[in-house]
Design a protein around this motif. Structure first.
Motif, PDB file in Angstrom:
ATOM      1  N   THR A  25       0.643  -1.460  -0.116  1.00  0.00           N
ATOM      2  CA  THR A  25       0.211  -0.128   0.516  1.00  0.00           C
ATOM      3  C   THR A  25       1.088   1.508  -0.224  1.00  0.00           C
ATOM      4  O   THR A  25       0.795   2.015  -1.277  1.00  0.00           O
ATOM      5  CB  THR A  25      -1.216   0.424   1.444  1.00  0.00           C
ATOM      6  N   SER A  42      -6.887  -2.868  -5.591  1.00  0.00           N
ATOM      7  CA  SER A  42      -7.448  -1.994  -4.499  1.00  0.00           C
ATOM      8  C   SER A  42      -7.943  -3.024  -2.960  1.00  0.00           C
ATOM      9  O   SER A  42      -8.340  -2.511  -2.105  1.00  0.00           O
ATOM     10  CB  SER A  42      -9.154  -1.031  -5.129  1.00  0.00           C
ATOM     11  N   ARG A  91      -5.195  -3.227  -0.670  1.00  0.00           N
ATOM     12  CA  ARG A  91      -5.098  -1.690  -0.258  1.00  0.00           C
ATOM     13  C   ARG A  91      -5.540  -1.796   1.187  1.00  0.00           C
ATOM     14  O   ARG A  91      -6.602  -1.396   1.291  1.00  0.00           O
ATOM     15  CB  ARG A  91      -5.702  -0.549  -0.780  1.00  0.00           C
ATOM     16  N   GLN A  92      -4.662  -1.896   2.051  1.00  0.00           N
ATOM     17  CA  GLN A  92      -4.774  -1.127   3.553  1.00  0.00           C
ATOM     18  C   GLN A  92      -5.398   0.117   3.473  1.00  0.00           C
ATOM     19  O   GLN A  92      -4.861   1.290   3.039  1.00  0.00           O
ATOM     20  CB  GLN A  92      -3.718  -1.430   4.448  1.00  0.00           C
ATOM     21  N   LYS A  93      -6.371   0.255   4.458  1.00  0.00           N
ATOM     22  CA  LYS A  93      -7.138   1.255   5.082  1.00  0.00           C
ATOM     23  C   LYS A  93      -6.322   2.807   5.922  1.00  0.00           C
ATOM     24  O   LYS A  93      -6.410   3.016   5.820  1.00  0.00           O
ATOM     25  CB  LYS A  93      -8.500   1.250   5.633  1.00  0.00           C
ATOM     26  N   HIS A  94      -5.725   1.318   6.986  1.00  0.00           N
ATOM     27  CA  HIS A  94      -4.968   2.938   7.356  1.00  0.00           C
ATOM     28  C   HIS A  94      -3.474   1.823   7.907  1.00  0.00           C
ATOM     29  O   HIS A  94      -3.666   0.392   8.306  1.00  0.00           O
ATOM     30  CB  HIS A  94      -5.677   3.520   8.755  1.00  0.00           C
ATOM     31  N   PRO A 146      -7.196   9.108   5.439  1.00  0.00           N
ATOM     32  CA  PRO A 146      -8.348   8.038   4.150  1.00  0.00           C
ATOM     33  C   PRO A 146      -6.725   8.569   3.684  1.00  0.00           C
ATOM     34  O   PRO A 146      -6.656   7.425   2.531  1.00  0.00           O
ATOM     35  CB  PRO A 146      -8.523  10.240   3.104  1.00  0.00           C
ATOM     36  N   CYS A 148      -4.809   6.250   4.675  1.00  0.00           N
ATOM     37  CA  CYS A 148      -3.718   5.637   5.592  1.00  0.00           C
ATOM     38  C   CYS A 148      -2.836   6.609   7.035  1.00  0.00           C
ATOM     39  O   CYS A 148      -2.997   5.044   8.170  1.00  0.00           O
ATOM     40  CB  CYS A 148      -2.472   4.585   5.021  1.00  0.00           C
TER      41      CYS A 148
END
Length: 641
Positions: A475, A495, A498-501, A542, A544
């Motif tokens: 990511t 997608s 992909r990590q969110k945070h 947003p 991450c």
């Protein structure tokens, strides 16, 4: 008769000490080694056989019969003297066996020395080669027959060393000679006739064959536990440490013995040389003896003066110990810098890698070391394995440093990656490329392969799942492409990967906020802005990343409530950087923090860095408010609340 026997044993030991001393001195004159290295010449065989310095020094001179009452170098038997002189210059087993064949009177000393040399010449990097050819040689068979028939008349040192030599050469443990030597060893152990040194040599041989559950090994340990540890020499203590290290995953089973040894070793620690110091530290690490803090500290302190004298293997042991026991000494780093810059081109890849790991794990940015290692890599990269290359590159990214000739360094790394691409494990390759992005060097030529479904599939474990940290690295590479490599038109990361945070990874991709430092800043912000509602903390963005503090401004530069941030025309991020976000020995941001601030800036945030070294000295709230006003609003008048 007992007195005569005792006198005979003493005389025989003295004779052998003289013989081996002559052997060592002659070796010095041939190879012109340093005085310290020569002093422990016989210890060079630690990975193979007869590792103690006195492994053959106390054998009886004759296989049978009495020796003369007084020995000097001049009256050492001419045959033995000549044999030891010739043995020093030999480089192959064939030469050793030919020398043995030409020797009429094969004494105890000659047999032991020949076995030592045979195992030495048959060993390469600790592995025994061509042992079958050795066993089939008629001269070697004669030696075996000599040992088997005369096992009861062998001196204890020749017995245990001969046994160990055959073990190292891969002799069948059920053969008649091994059974004969083993039986004789058992008899002498039962009678309590072995010294600490002999017990240790025998013990390590038994471990190689049967493991620590072997009954004779248990008898050896029982004898060692019942001895007076405080009377042992530094060499004997070191040998017992090594024996315990070889036979145990930790020292809990013999912790009482270890505690006695720690006390005894501390009292004689000043007598240790570089070899013994590194060996003991290595054993303490392997045996997980973290509670021996006093001894560990003393040995680590003494290791500073030995850095120029350490061999590569010894230096590795010391570096591992310093890291494992979290010992910090700026003087050690200074001496290490001088050593590495002077010797880096002759150091083994393993030693170079451990130097870099030492700096990496302790967050020590040593520019002399990093520059020397980078230069060595450019000229000698072919000597490093793919895994070692990753271990060499990662510290550069982690500590956010590029050498002066960065272009040559990165260009050569890319050349190595291209030429050896198929040899790199996918995870290793990902670690290298991720480290390059931390250094703001972008591996554009490899991104299409990294983001391909095939490569991501290769990153999966046996269960078909991906390590979350791997997804985090992917990511972050994707963010780098989007923000810093806008010209890249190749495949992107899907997608679903992909990590969110990044907060879920702890401190791996971004360092968590220091609560104490934040509270200090928070009180200042309340005084500056007029309340808690005008700023947010630990915000999941947003992009991450976790924002330490976020402040929103409208088009007129008025601070907005944190509940109206969507109306912001400008967003300010405060990076409250404590000591953990910097290198331990300087004010250089770590690579992950430098990348985070770089990315946030490209996303449109105004970055305001609040480093610990600026705010630590501010004690009153008023001082902190004034400081924050100058940092956040340098061109605005301060409002009083």
């Amino acid at each position: 008769m007992a007195f005569v026997k005792l006198l005979h044993t003493s005389v025989m030991k003295t004779a052998h000490k003289i013989a081996v001393n002559y052997y060592t001195i002659f070796k010095q004159s041939i190879q012109k080694r340093s005085s310290l290295h020569n002093l422990y010449y016989l210890r060079q065989y630690s990975s193979i056989i007869l590792c103690p310095a006195r492994s053959i020094t106390e054998c009886a001179v004759y296989f049978h019969g009495e020796g003369p009452s007084v020995f000097t170098l001049s009256n050492l038997p001419v045959g033995e003297k000549y044999f030891l002189e010739q043995l020093c210059g030999l480089s192959s087993t064939k030469q050793v066996l030919e020398l043995l064949e030409s020797t009429d009177h094969k004494t105890d000393t000659i047999v032991a020395a020949a076995l030592l040399k045979i195992v030495d010449t048959e060993s390469k990097t600790g592995l025994i080669l061509n042992s079958n050819e050795v066993f089939e040689n008629k001269i070697f068979k004669t030696i075996l027959c000599h040992l088997e028939k005369g096992s009861q008349t062998l001196s204890t040192y020749s017995l245990v060393n001969g046994y160990k030599a055959l073990v190292q050469l891969g002799m069948d443990s059920h053969s008649t000679i091994m059974a004969s030597l083993s039986s004789e060893c058992q008899e002498r152990v039962n009678r309590g006739q072995m010294t600490v040194e002999s017990l240790c040599i025998l013990g390590e041989s038994l471990l190689a064959i049967e493991g620590s559950n072997f009954s004779m090994f248990q008898s050896i340990m029982d004898q060692l536990e019942n001895m007076q540890v405080d009377t042992w020499t530094p060499e004997e203590l070191t040998m017992v440490y090594s024996l315990l290290q070889a036979g145990l995953s930790n020292g809990s089973k013999y912790q009482h013995l270890l505690n006695q040894m720690h006390t005894a070793m501390f009292s004689v620690s000043k007598q240790l040389n570089s070899n013994l110091t590194s060996s003991v530290l290595g054993s303490l690490v392997a045996l997980k003896q973290t509670q021996a803090l006093q001894l560990i500290t003393r040995l680590c302190e003494y290791s500073v003066k030995y850095v120029p004298k350490f061999s590569d293997d010894e230096l590795v042991k010391v570096l591992v110990a310093l890291t494992e026991f979290n010992y910090n000494n700026p003087l050690f780093t200074e001496v290490l810098e001088m050593h590495v810059t002077d010797k880096v081109f002759t150091m083994s890849p393993e030693a170079v890698i451990h130097v870099m790991q030492y700096c990496s794990q302790k967050l020590l940015l040593s520019k002399p070391i990093f520059n020397a290692v980078a230069e060595n890599f450019v000229y000698n990269s072919e000597h490093f394995t793919t895994h070692q290359i990753a271990q060499l590159i990662i510290p550069f990214g982690k500590l956010n440093y590029l050498p002066p000739d960065a272009s040559a360094f990165i260009r050569h790394l890319e050349k190595v990656l291209v030429s050896r691409f198929s040899q790199f494990h996918p995870r290793t390759l990902l670690n290298i490329l991720h480290s390059c992005t931390l250094m703001q060097r972008f591996p554009v030529n490899f991104l299409s392969k990294i983001f391909s479904p095939h490569f991501i599939q290769e990153l999966q474990d046996d269960s078909g799942s991906l390590d979350p940290f791997v997804l985090g690295q992917l990511t972050q590479l994707f963010l780098t492409v989007i923000l810093e490599c806008t010209f890249y038109k190749g495949p992107k990361l899907h997608s679903k990967y992909r990590q969110k945070h990044f907060m879920i990874f702890g401190d791996l991709l971004e360092t968590q906020l220091n609560t104490v430092l934040f509270n200090k800043v928070k009180n200042g912000l309340i005084g500056l802005l007029g309340g808690k509602k005008f700023f947010s903390s630990q915000v999941l963005s947003p992009s991450c990343y976790t924002l330490d503090v976020e402040i929103g401004l409208d088009a007129d530069g008025i601070v907005l409530s944190k509940y109206n941030l969507k109306k912001s025309s400008k967003r300010i991020v405060l990076c409250i950087d404590d000591e953990k976000r910097f290198c331990a020995n300087c004010r250089n941001l770590l690579g992950k923090e430098f990348m985070k601030q770089r990315h946030l800036h490209l996303l449109g945030y105004q970055i305001v860095q609040i480093p610990f070294y600026e705010i630590d000295n501010l004690n009153s709230v008023e001082e902190i408010v004034e400081y924050l006003h100058k940092k956040i609003f340098p061109h605005s008048f301060r409002l009083k609340w």
